[in-house]
Scaffold this active site. Sequence first.
Site, mmCIF file in Angstrom:
data_model
loop_
_atom_site.group_PDB
_atom_site.id
_atom_site.type_symbol
_atom_site.label_atom_id
_atom_site.label_comp_id
_atom_site.label_asym_id
_atom_site.label_seq_id
_atom_site.Cartn_x
_atom_site.Cartn_y
_atom_site.Cartn_z
ATOM 1 N N SER A 19 -18.971 -27.926 23.495
ATOM 2 C CA SER A 19 -18.850 -26.902 24.532
ATOM 3 C C SER A 19 -18.895 -25.504 23.910
ATOM 4 O O SER A 19 -19.763 -25.225 23.089
ATOM 5 C CB SER A 19 -17.577 -27.149 25.353
ATOM 6 N N ASP A 50 -25.051 -33.206 32.077
ATOM 7 C CA ASP A 50 -24.014 -32.200 31.840
ATOM 8 C C ASP A 50 -24.042 -31.193 32.993
ATOM 9 O O ASP A 50 -25.050 -30.537 33.232
ATOM 10 C CB ASP A 50 -24.299 -31.495 30.511
ATOM 11 N N HIS A 108 -20.546 -33.849 30.411
ATOM 12 C CA HIS A 108 -20.291 -32.782 29.444
ATOM 13 C C HIS A 108 -19.410 -33.219 28.279
ATOM 14 O O HIS A 108 -19.748 -32.992 27.120
ATOM 15 C CB HIS A 108 -19.636 -31.599 30.160
#
Length: 269
Positions: free
Chosen positions: A79, A174, A208
Amino acid sequence: EGPFPAVLDLYTFGGGLSEKRASLLASHGFVVLTVALYGHDDMAKNIKEVHLDYFEEAIAFLKKQDKVGSKAVGVISISKSGDLALSIASNLPDVGVTVWINGCSANTMLPLYYNKSQILPALMFDLSRMIPTDSGAFNCKYVMQNPLAEENKATLIPIERAEGRFLFVASEDDLNWDSKAYVENMVERLQRHGKDNYESVCYPGAGHYLEPPYGPYCPSSFHGVVGKPVLWGGEAASHAAAEVHLWRKIQEFLRTHLSCDAPQTKARL
């Protein structure tokens, strides 16, 4: 036993300190250091900028540990910490491997400093682009500004400067970042500069948060930056399969490119 490869684990942007991935990597024969960026012990609750010097000190400390046998260190991220890992690899010495998982190709949200000077401005987001869903959670896939737009190109990280190797990992479902597009951008950039120091892998049906396997699948949760519940994406079975495959891939990639002077502990799942 040892010596072992050294890895800096970046779980940094949520505040506080997360040691779960670092602990698991350590149990598989790596010397791992994870660091907090803010919100831990006596650190600031929030920050307005990031200083690369902090990670430079962390790498120097890691390399001094007695059990470390690799001349270079690996960096693993996910991330927001993905763009921090790219900047570390592109600006600091002794980074042999960078694992980038579902991040961005530009420096996001906070300006980046090194040696007291700003080296990258921040690519910002537009929360008006959040897409509401029937569940009450939001799809944030396209809230970031386009890093390739002329006015945002200064935020792009010059990854062609990196001497080490990259493993780019993108989940095709994602819903927090447009991760697959960012991987395509980075691959194109490296190729344009005559570099082939990368591998990339994309996982259909994965969301994600690709983490070490066999934990609970998390399709949505509260997002600290957005201040609302968001969708992370993915389908449970596909996401779980991706985590199993990626966990082995990460260990193999780190071992292959972080050589030690003596045999290392064989990886176990």
